[in-house]
Design an enzyme around this catalytic site. Structure first.
Site, short mmCIF file in Angstrom:
data_model
loop_
_atom_site.label_atom_id
_atom_site.label_comp_id
_atom_site.label_asym_id
_atom_site.label_seq_id
_atom_site.Cartn_x
_atom_site.Cartn_y
_atom_site.Cartn_z
N GLY A 84 0.84 -1.20 0.00
CA GLY A 84 0.00 0.00 0.00
C GLY A 84 0.87 1.24 0.00
O GLY A 84 2.10 1.15 0.15
N LYS A 85 0.28 2.37 -0.21
CA LYS A 85 1.02 3.64 -0.12
C LYS A 85 0.03 4.77 0.00
O LYS A 85 -1.12 4.65 -0.41
CB LYS A 85 1.87 3.86 -1.37
CG LYS A 85 3.04 4.80 -1.17
CD LYS A 85 4.21 4.06 -0.58
CE LYS A 85 5.45 4.90 -0.45
NZ LYS A 85 6.63 4.05 -0.23
N GLY A 86 0.49 5.87 0.55
CA GLY A 86 -0.36 7.05 0.66
C GLY A 86 0.45 8.31 0.46
O GLY A 86 1.68 8.29 0.51
#
Ligand code: GLU
Length: 436
Positions: free
Chosen positions: A125-127
């Site tokens: 995931g990443k943000g």
């Protein structure tokens, strides 16, 4: 950022949201091309390869905050779960004025491959928040962090998705994220983010883990290609958290750091920079470029520096085919995520240079994040030697797995690492089957 594009802070509400207006898919295309390159080697698992081309979930959020001067300012935030076949999504949050949804998609994809290459029970995931934190006060950064966390709270959780630091985020920001999440669920939940301060369930060794892992991985590779780190000349792009720790490790091992670049400029010293003095200089709040005892060179001249090892430790999409043609280094160690483009990879291969790929080279950060998450769940904390011993073991074991595939299948190290990682992800995908 190109000089003519206005900072995101000044975007007006009447402008198109930047996920439509600034939709530059270059970095996501890079990731897709890397998947295309490994697909022919996947055998029957090819059937599932499109899983890697489709992020599982994408969220774009509006992040309105009260500025110190009384205005209300809107920022744009993202959180992407690329893949969760092997475990909860895992990956950092970056604050950057050029952040975009497609960039976050690629960064999340790289996390999927990375966690699988080093065999952690996580997905990818990443943000990001599209903001330049250098323009904000600490209070404004806290309010952005809290509102962003509240907005993505439906995506995160210790068994769903565990954010961590990335470009321009740190332990304090993780503490605010953890607190905001804990307040919304009504109980202290330290395992929801990693990279926290030690006082709040953080792990010893996390701050230096990525840079230290870069060094361990390079140490594994060096003897295979006849490179002696204690006599190596090293050029470094990026002097943030990762660059600093990596510089320290290579310097301690006897390597000469001959050039370092950060946003303030590029410094060079043919005999090698005094790294402890440079670290103290920057710690005093002074600019890297003002470091005495070094020569200043043009930003672009970093690529022409005479060196054995080049360590890009800043942003993606740096070493294009054009840049690759200029490089002198025989080893490029990707401490950043995605610094070498596929066209850059091709040129380096042609020149006989070796690329130690990001999904292996910079995995030390997420490995110690995993240790932090395990320690939080167990409420039992390890000492620094224990962390380092375990980090070294996982890095070495992962390097050996990738090297074995590199040799047996005659693949470059990136494709070999992708094969190790993608097989693990797609085997899990295949075993789980389709729902419903
Ligand atoms: N941001 C780091 C990376 O790109 C660490 C992620 C994590 O610890 O979850 O690998």
């Amino acid at each position: 950022m190109p000089p003519d594009s206005p900072p995101s802070d000044r975007e007006r509400a009447s402008d198109l949201p930047s996920y439509l207006a600034n939709h530059d898919p270059a970095v996501w295309r890079m990731f897709l091309e890397q998947i295309d390159r490994v697909e022919p080697y996947l055998g029957p698992l090819q059937r599932w390869a499109d899983t890697l081309r489709r992020p599982r979930r994408i969220l774009t959020v509006d992040v309105p905050i009260l500025m110190d001067d009384g205005r209300v300012q809107h920022y744009e935030g993202y959180r992407v779960h690329h893949n969760t076949s092997r475990g909860p999504a895992k990956g950092g949050v970056r604050y950057h004025p050029d952040a975009s949804l497609t960039e976050v998609m690629a960064l999340a994809g790289w996390m999927t491959i990375k966690t699988a290459v080093v065999n952690l029970p996580f997905g990818g995931g990443k943000g990001a928040v599209r903001v330049d934190p250098a323009l904000l006060s600490p209070g404004e950064i806290e309010r952005i962090t809290r509102r962003y966390t509240a907005e993505i709270s439906l995506m995160i959780g210790p068994d769903k998705d565990i954010p961590a630091p990335d470009v321009n985020t740190n332990a304090q920001i993780m503490a605010w994220m953890m607190d905001t999440y804990s307040m919304t669920v009504g109980s202290l939940t330290t395992g929801v983010v990693t990279g926290k301060p030690l006082e709040l369930g953080g792990s010893l060794g996390r701050v230096d883990a990525t840079g230290r892992g870069v060094f361990i991985a390079t140490n594994c590779l060096a003897p295979k290609i006849g490179l002696d780190i204690s006599h190596a000349r090293i050029a470094l792009q990026g002097y943030g958290n990762v660059g600093k720790a990596a510089a320290r490790c290579f310097h301690q091992a006897g390597g000469a750091i001959v050039a370092v670049q950060d946003v303030t400029g590029t410094i060079h010293s043919g005999d090698g920079l005094d790294i402890p003095a440079l670290e103290a200089h920057v710690a005093q709040g002074r600019k890297l470029v003002d470091f005495p005892g070094a020569q200043t060179i043009q930003h672009d001249a970093l690529w022409d520096v005479d060196c054995d090892i080049l360590i890009p430790a800043a942003m993606e999409n740096q070493i294009t085919d054009k840049v690759a043609r200029r490089l002198k280094a025989r080893l490029i160690v990707e401490a950043a995520n995605g610094p070498v483009t596929p066209a850059g990879d091709d040129i380096l291969k042609e020149k006989g240079a070796v690329v130690l790929p990001d999904v292996l080279a910079n995995a030390g950060g997420v490995i110690v994040s995993y240790f932090e998450w395990v320690q939080d769940i167990a409420s039992y904390f390890w000492d620094e030697q224990e962390i380092d011993r375990r980090l070294t073991r996982i890095m070495e074991r992962s390097f050996d797995a990738v090297w074995a595939v590199h040799e047996s299948r005659k693949l470059d190290l990136r494709t070999a690492a992708y094969l190790v990682g993608c097989e693990r992800v797609l085997q899990a995908r295949n075993l789980r089957g389709l729902y419903p």
